[in-house]
Design an enzyme around this catalytic site. Structure first.
Site, mmCIF file in Angstrom:
data_model
loop_
_atom_site.group_PDB
_atom_site.id
_atom_site.type_symbol
_atom_site.label_atom_id
_atom_site.label_comp_id
_atom_site.label_asym_id
_atom_site.label_seq_id
_atom_site.Cartn_x
_atom_site.Cartn_y
_atom_site.Cartn_z
ATOM 1 N N GLN A 107 0.907 -1.534 -0.289
ATOM 2 C CA GLN A 107 -0.384 0.401 0.287
ATOM 3 C C GLN A 107 1.125 1.309 -0.127
ATOM 4 O O GLN A 107 0.211 2.324 0.334
ATOM 5 C CB GLN A 107 -1.130 0.208 1.473
ATOM 6 C CG GLN A 107 -1.680 -1.036 1.725
ATOM 7 C CD GLN A 107 -3.068 -1.204 2.914
ATOM 8 O OE1 GLN A 107 -1.992 -0.653 3.252
ATOM 9 N NE2 GLN A 107 -3.246 -2.701 2.736
ATOM 10 N N HIS A 144 -0.717 0.063 5.795
ATOM 11 C CA HIS A 144 -1.180 0.793 6.763
ATOM 12 C C HIS A 144 -0.522 2.350 7.202
ATOM 13 O O HIS A 144 -0.226 2.442 8.063
ATOM 14 C CB HIS A 144 -1.702 -0.130 7.674
ATOM 15 C CG HIS A 144 -2.664 -0.774 7.667
ATOM 16 N ND1 HIS A 144 -3.450 -0.989 9.437
ATOM 17 C CD2 HIS A 144 -3.566 -1.317 7.043
ATOM 18 C CE1 HIS A 144 -4.131 -2.385 8.850
ATOM 19 N NE2 HIS A 144 -3.720 -2.043 7.434
ATOM 20 N N GLU A 148 -14.834 3.524 10.248
ATOM 21 C CA GLU A 148 -15.558 4.452 11.331
ATOM 22 C C GLU A 148 -15.670 5.717 10.827
ATOM 23 O O GLU A 148 -14.214 6.819 10.308
ATOM 24 C CB GLU A 148 -14.589 4.268 12.939
ATOM 25 C CG GLU A 148 -13.634 4.858 12.867
ATOM 26 C CD GLU A 148 -13.470 4.087 14.069
ATOM 27 O OE1 GLU A 148 -13.631 2.765 14.698
ATOM 28 O OE2 GLU A 148 -12.723 4.874 15.608
ATOM 29 N N TYR A 160 -9.630 7.101 20.337
ATOM 30 C CA TYR A 160 -9.955 7.112 19.434
ATOM 31 C C TYR A 160 -10.690 5.669 18.845
ATOM 32 O O TYR A 160 -10.905 4.848 18.884
ATOM 33 C CB TYR A 160 -10.371 7.457 17.995
ATOM 34 C CG TYR A 160 -10.911 9.042 18.272
ATOM 35 C CD1 TYR A 160 -11.841 9.276 18.137
ATOM 36 C CD2 TYR A 160 -9.742 10.046 18.840
ATOM 37 C CE1 TYR A 160 -12.709 10.318 18.025
ATOM 38 C CE2 TYR A 160 -10.658 11.306 18.673
ATOM 39 C CZ TYR A 160 -11.770 11.313 18.652
ATOM 40 O OH TYR A 160 -12.136 13.060 19.395
ATOM 41 N N TYR A 211 -9.352 -10.447 10.033
ATOM 42 C CA TYR A 211 -9.778 -11.092 8.596
ATOM 43 C C TYR A 211 -9.642 -12.076 9.095
ATOM 44 O O TYR A 211 -10.238 -13.205 7.868
ATOM 45 C CB TYR A 211 -9.029 -10.624 7.687
ATOM 46 C CG TYR A 211 -8.145 -8.802 7.248
ATOM 47 C CD1 TYR A 211 -9.313 -8.553 6.416
ATOM 48 C CD2 TYR A 211 -7.433 -8.404 7.612
ATOM 49 C CE1 TYR A 211 -9.688 -7.075 6.275
ATOM 50 C CE2 TYR A 211 -7.291 -7.259 7.878
ATOM 51 C CZ TYR A 211 -8.861 -6.227 6.833
ATOM 52 O OH TYR A 211 -8.632 -4.309 6.875
#
Length: 378
Positions: A87, A152, A245, A255, A266
């Site tokens: 990513q 990430h 979210e 949070y 997963y």
């Protein structure tokens, strides 16, 4: 040429599609989608230049392109080397609030460390007068420590009304680090535009805490936008299997990730650190998707071109391959609509253009720049 004339020229250029429009249905009327450009390799973000100079588009392998006059440029020069794995790569792009004077362009990207792992970095360079390169590029922020093997990274860049730069970061898939205040994984960071730390950041002076941190307990933040009616920053993040979210982060607040989550692993097993959907001492999501659409990119709509979209928030979806429209009543989300499901494409970014249309990037090997509007009623 006067500024207004240049803006009108820019809008006219953007109104000229590269291919014939396709139409799709929506609650607010037929949607018209124009393909403005194609052949982009996993495009990630876009930013509109003022005065009709076009828009900048990032491609994850490490290229920054200019779209102007209906054409894509070759890669601009002067960019940093990126960690283009998984990513990782070249991610978000944002302009300095004083761009007209300083021409500074900010980029976030994955940066390799000495041990083969990587983290998110942010730097800035001056866009040359000929629009061909970034000059004097300098790193102003590095996520420490570097813990990602390729996933990430986050990340989004947003300037608030006071000129602070917010950087929304991922936790590098190292879950517990999102709760560690001595690390920059899973954090929302607040800086001055040159990388200095504001003295009123919530953890300044606290032993064992990074002063850059604004909020923590985030997973993988790939959406951030400033609410144009309140001036407050909204962010969103990927959950694991379930639990994407949306948040309105407050300074110093936790949070929850990975202690509080609406998702599971997963593997279909519980998140090992999770204590439930809500945990004392952490903030619940402002809005949550129990089944993950895999959200990316975010734009509030406040333009006059399409009044039916006023007070809507648009969010791209990668797995669900659609555009999500959230209808707002103040800060409350009162309705959700899924758009462009028949288009069947991964939407990585969405931005409101200066002409009042929405502009989307599709996350594909041969990705596209799309323009979205409500079709004229006959």
């Amino acid at each position: 040429m006067p500024r207004l004339c240049l803006l009108a020229l820019f809008c006219t250029v953007l109104l000229t599609p590269a291919v014939q429009a396709a139409q799709y249905s929506s609650e607010k009327g037929p949607l018209q989608v124009d393909q403005m450009a194609g052949g982009l390799e996993h495009p990630w973000a876009l930013a509109f230049l003022p005065d009709g100079e076009g828009m900048l588009i990032t491609e994850r392998p490490g290229r920054l392109r200019l779209f102007a006059d209906g054409h894509l440029s070759g890669p601009l020069g002067g960019l940093p080397k990126v960690f283009a794995r998984g990513q990782g790569g070249l991610l978000d792009v944002a302009l300095s609030p004083q761009f007209a004077a300083d021409r500074l362009v900010y980029l976030s990207y994955a940066e390799a460390g000495d041990d083969g792992q990587a983290g998110t970095a942010v730097g800035r360079g001056r866009l040359s007068a000929d629009l061909r390169r970034l000059e004097d590029f300098r790193v102003i922020f590095r996520q420490q420590p570097k813990l990602s093997t390729g996933i990430h990274f986050g990340s989004r860049l947003v300037f608030d009304r006071d000129g602070h730069l917010f950087i929304a970061l991922g936790e590098n898939n190292q879950r517990p680090t999102a709760q560690d205040l001595d690390k920059l994984q899973g954090k929302l960071v607040r800086l001055y535009p040159d990388g200095r730390v504001p003295e009123d950041n919530p953890f300044v002076g606290r032993q064992g805490a990074r002063p850059e941190i604004w909020s923590y307990g985030h997973r993988n933040q790939q959406g951030a936008a400033l609410n144009p009616w309140t001036g407050r920053l909204w962010t969103h993040e990927h959950g694991p299997r379930g639990g994407d979210e949306l948040n309105i982060p407050e300074p110093g607040r936790n949070y929850g990730w990975p202690l509080a989550t609406h998702g599971i692993n997963y593997s279909f097993l519980p998140i090992p650190e999770a204590r439930g959907k809500t945990v004392e001492g952490t903030e619940p999501p402002h809005y949550v998707w129990e089944k993950s659409p895999a959200i990316s990119g975010m734009a509030f709509y406040d333009a006059g071109r399409f009044p039916a979209w006023q007070h809507s928030l648009f969010i791209g979806a990668l797995v669900d391959r659609c555009l999500i429209r959230l209808e707002l009543d103040g800060d409350r989300i009162v309705h959700e609509e899924r758009l462009l499901e028949d288009l069947d494409t991964r939407i990585r970014d969405v931005r409101q253009g200066p002409d009042g249309y929405l502009y989307l990037l599709s996350d594909e090997t041969s990705g596209k720049l799309l323009r979205l509007g409500l079709a004229p009623r006959e």
